[in-house]
Write a protein that holds these residues in place. Structure first.
Motif, mmCIF file in Angstrom:
data_model
loop_
_atom_site.group_PDB
_atom_site.id
_atom_site.type_symbol
_atom_site.label_atom_id
_atom_site.label_comp_id
_atom_site.label_asym_id
_atom_site.label_seq_id
_atom_site.Cartn_x
_atom_site.Cartn_y
_atom_site.Cartn_z
ATOM 1 N N VAL A 273 0.836 -1.202 0.000
ATOM 2 C CA VAL A 273 0.000 0.000 0.000
ATOM 3 C C VAL A 273 0.871 1.252 0.000
ATOM 4 C CG1 VAL A 273 -1.662 1.315 1.388
ATOM 5 C CG2 VAL A 273 -1.974 -1.144 1.063
ATOM 6 N N ASP A 274 1.943 1.239 0.777
ATOM 7 C CA ASP A 274 2.854 2.382 0.824
ATOM 8 C C ASP A 274 3.527 2.587 -0.526
ATOM 9 O OD1 ASP A 274 4.311 4.497 2.092
ATOM 10 O OD2 ASP A 274 6.037 3.136 2.249
ATOM 11 N N ARG A 275 3.880 1.502 -1.186
ATOM 12 C CA ARG A 275 4.523 1.589 -2.500
ATOM 13 C C ARG A 275 3.546 2.161 -3.532
ATOM 14 N NH1 ARG A 275 9.863 1.178 -4.065
ATOM 15 N NH2 ARG A 275 10.217 -0.477 -2.588
ATOM 16 N N LEU A 276 2.288 1.732 -3.469
ATOM 17 C CA LEU A 276 1.285 2.285 -4.384
ATOM 18 C C LEU A 276 1.024 3.756 -4.087
ATOM 19 C CD1 LEU A 276 -1.215 -0.701 -4.546
ATOM 20 C CD2 LEU A 276 0.436 0.014 -6.288
ATOM 21 N N ARG A 277 1.050 4.135 -2.803
ATOM 22 C CA ARG A 277 0.890 5.535 -2.435
ATOM 23 C C ARG A 277 2.043 6.371 -2.957
ATOM 24 N NH1 ARG A 277 3.512 8.657 0.595
ATOM 25 N NH2 ARG A 277 4.672 6.923 1.495
ATOM 26 N N SER A 278 3.245 5.805 -2.957
ATOM 27 C CA SER A 278 4.411 6.559 -3.408
ATOM 28 C C SER A 278 4.403 6.786 -4.919
ATOM 29 C CB SER A 278 5.693 5.855 -2.984
ATOM 30 O OG SER A 278 5.892 4.690 -3.756
ATOM 31 N N LEU A 279 3.607 6.017 -5.645
ATOM 32 C CA LEU A 279 3.499 6.266 -7.084
ATOM 33 C C LEU A 279 2.851 7.620 -7.354
ATOM 34 C CD1 LEU A 279 2.425 2.762 -8.423
ATOM 35 C CD2 LEU A 279 4.666 3.843 -8.579
ATOM 36 N N ALA A 280 1.968 8.046 -6.450
ATOM 37 C CA ALA A 280 1.327 9.351 -6.598
ATOM 38 C C ALA A 280 2.267 10.479 -6.191
ATOM 39 C CB ALA A 280 0.056 9.407 -5.755
ATOM 40 N N GLY A 281 3.268 10.185 -5.431
ATOM 41 C CA GLY A 281 4.238 11.178 -4.985
ATOM 42 C C GLY A 281 4.784 10.797 -3.629
ATOM 43 N N GLY A 282 6.053 11.047 -3.429
ATOM 44 C CA GLY A 282 6.676 10.704 -2.162
ATOM 45 C C GLY A 282 7.624 9.538 -2.315
ATOM 46 N N LYS A 283 8.184 9.157 -1.195
ATOM 47 C CA LYS A 283 9.157 8.066 -1.181
ATOM 48 C C LYS A 283 8.627 6.945 -0.302
ATOM 49 C CE LYS A 283 12.936 11.268 -1.747
ATOM 50 N NZ LYS A 283 14.098 11.883 -1.129
ATOM 51 N N PRO A 284 8.769 5.701 -0.748
ATOM 52 C CA PRO A 284 8.299 4.582 0.087
ATOM 53 C C PRO A 284 9.244 4.347 1.261
ATOM 54 C CG PRO A 284 9.361 3.755 -1.880
ATOM 55 C CD PRO A 284 9.300 5.254 -2.023
ATOM 56 N N ALA A 285 8.686 3.887 2.354
ATOM 57 C CA ALA A 285 9.485 3.558 3.540
ATOM 58 C C ALA A 285 9.858 2.079 3.474
ATOM 59 C CB ALA A 285 8.704 3.870 4.803
ATOM 60 N N THR A 286 11.054 1.800 2.972
ATOM 61 C CA THR A 286 11.473 0.405 2.821
ATOM 62 C C THR A 286 11.904 -0.204 4.148
ATOM 63 O OG1 THR A 286 13.714 1.117 2.251
ATOM 64 C CG2 THR A 286 12.193 0.707 0.429
ATOM 65 N N GLU A 287 12.072 0.633 5.185
ATOM 66 C CA GLU A 287 12.483 0.101 6.480
ATOM 67 C C GLU A 287 11.421 -0.832 7.053
ATOM 68 O OE1 GLU A 287 12.305 3.518 5.974
ATOM 69 O OE2 GLU A 287 14.411 3.774 5.463
ATOM 70 N N ILE A 288 10.165 -0.546 6.760
ATOM 71 C CA ILE A 288 9.065 -1.392 7.235
ATOM 72 C C ILE A 288 9.196 -2.788 6.637
ATOM 73 C CG2 ILE A 288 6.561 -1.683 7.221
ATOM 74 C CD1 ILE A 288 6.372 1.393 7.079
ATOM 75 N N LEU A 289 9.406 -2.834 5.333
ATOM 76 C CA LEU A 289 9.549 -4.130 4.668
ATOM 77 C C LEU A 289 10.796 -4.861 5.163
ATOM 78 C CD1 LEU A 289 8.558 -6.130 2.518
ATOM 79 C CD2 LEU A 289 10.033 -4.945 0.898
ATOM 80 N N GLU A 290 11.882 -4.149 5.378
ATOM 81 C CA GLU A 290 13.101 -4.792 5.846
ATOM 82 C C GLU A 290 12.911 -5.417 7.224
ATOM 83 O OE1 GLU A 290 16.231 -1.938 5.519
ATOM 84 O OE2 GLU A 290 16.028 -1.813 3.349
ATOM 85 N N GLY A 291 12.119 -4.785 8.075
ATOM 86 C CA GLY A 291 11.797 -5.385 9.375
ATOM 87 C C GLY A 291 11.012 -6.669 9.215
ATOM 88 N N GLY A 292 10.042 -6.673 8.299
ATOM 89 C CA GLY A 292 9.285 -7.895 8.028
ATOM 90 C C GLY A 292 10.161 -8.987 7.441
ATOM 91 N N LEU A 293 11.100 -8.601 6.582
ATOM 92 C CA LEU A 293 11.995 -9.588 5.992
ATOM 93 C C LEU A 293 12.951 -10.168 7.035
ATOM 94 C CD1 LEU A 293 12.764 -7.820 2.607
ATOM 95 C CD2 LEU A 293 11.249 -9.776 2.998
ATOM 96 N N ALA A 294 13.308 -9.378 8.032
ATOM 97 C CA ALA A 294 14.128 -9.915 9.124
ATOM 98 C C ALA A 294 13.348 -10.987 9.884
ATOM 99 C CB ALA A 294 14.555 -8.800 10.066
#
Length: 173
Positions: A84-105
């Motif tokens: 959802v954050d990545r889709l929101r960033s398509l409209a403008g802004g930068k995605p927060a990849t730290e959230i995904l990295e925590g899930g991947l950990a």
């Protein structure tokens, strides 16, 4: 200025979608079952293996299965939030990849904990399933690092821009 390729972003989203769908389904299956998924012998062998290592009683096995189901649901929710954050960033802004990295950990920790009993019991099919999750988490983490480095380079170049008509002279003030 370099940009992250759309293939990198597509791979990150595809891996996040994989964990959202498959781990979310597995977590919901475990959490909605009366025995927290222990009736499915194939998918719960890692719970029995960990329970054997720690000498858990039946109630302890049920609690361990509920714990793993909750962790898998947390990973699925984190990946869904990232999508959802990545889709929101398509409209403008930068995605927060730290959230995904925590899930991947969490994926790495769960996969390693699940692969241990599978290796000790010489069950190659279960090891294969855990290795797939580990490889996907590793690829997604590497792509997030690449994306962050490109973003940092872009931010650095934008912050060092000189005013119009000015020249760079490091020895004069």
């Amino acid at each position: 200025m370099r940009k992250v390729s759309s293939a990198t972003v597509a791979m990150i989203m595809a891996i996040a979608l994989y964990f959202t769908l498959f781990w979310g389904y597995d977590a919901l299956r475990m959490l909605t079952s009366p025995t927290y998924g222990l009736e499915d012998v194939w998918r719960s062998q890692f719970v029995f293996g960990i329970g054997r290592i720690f000498g858990l009683a039946p109630l302890g096995l049920i609690q361990l299965a509920a714990f793993f189901g909750t962790l898998k649901l947390a990973v699925a929710l984190v990946c869904a939030i990232h999508i959802v954050d990545r889709l929101r960033s398509l409209a403008g802004g930068k995605p927060a990849t730290e959230i995904l990295e925590g899930g991947l950990a969490l994926v790495v920790l769960i996969s390693i904990a699940s692969a241990g009993p599978a290796i000790w019991s010489h069950n190659t099919e279960l090891v294969r399933d855990q290795v797939i999750a580990l490889v996907l988490a590793g690829i997604a983490t590497a792509l997030c690092i690449v994306e962050r480095n490109y973003r940092r380079d872009t931010d650095l170049v934008e912050s060092v821009q000189l005013p119009e008509g000015a020249s760079f002279t490091p020895w004069r003030s």
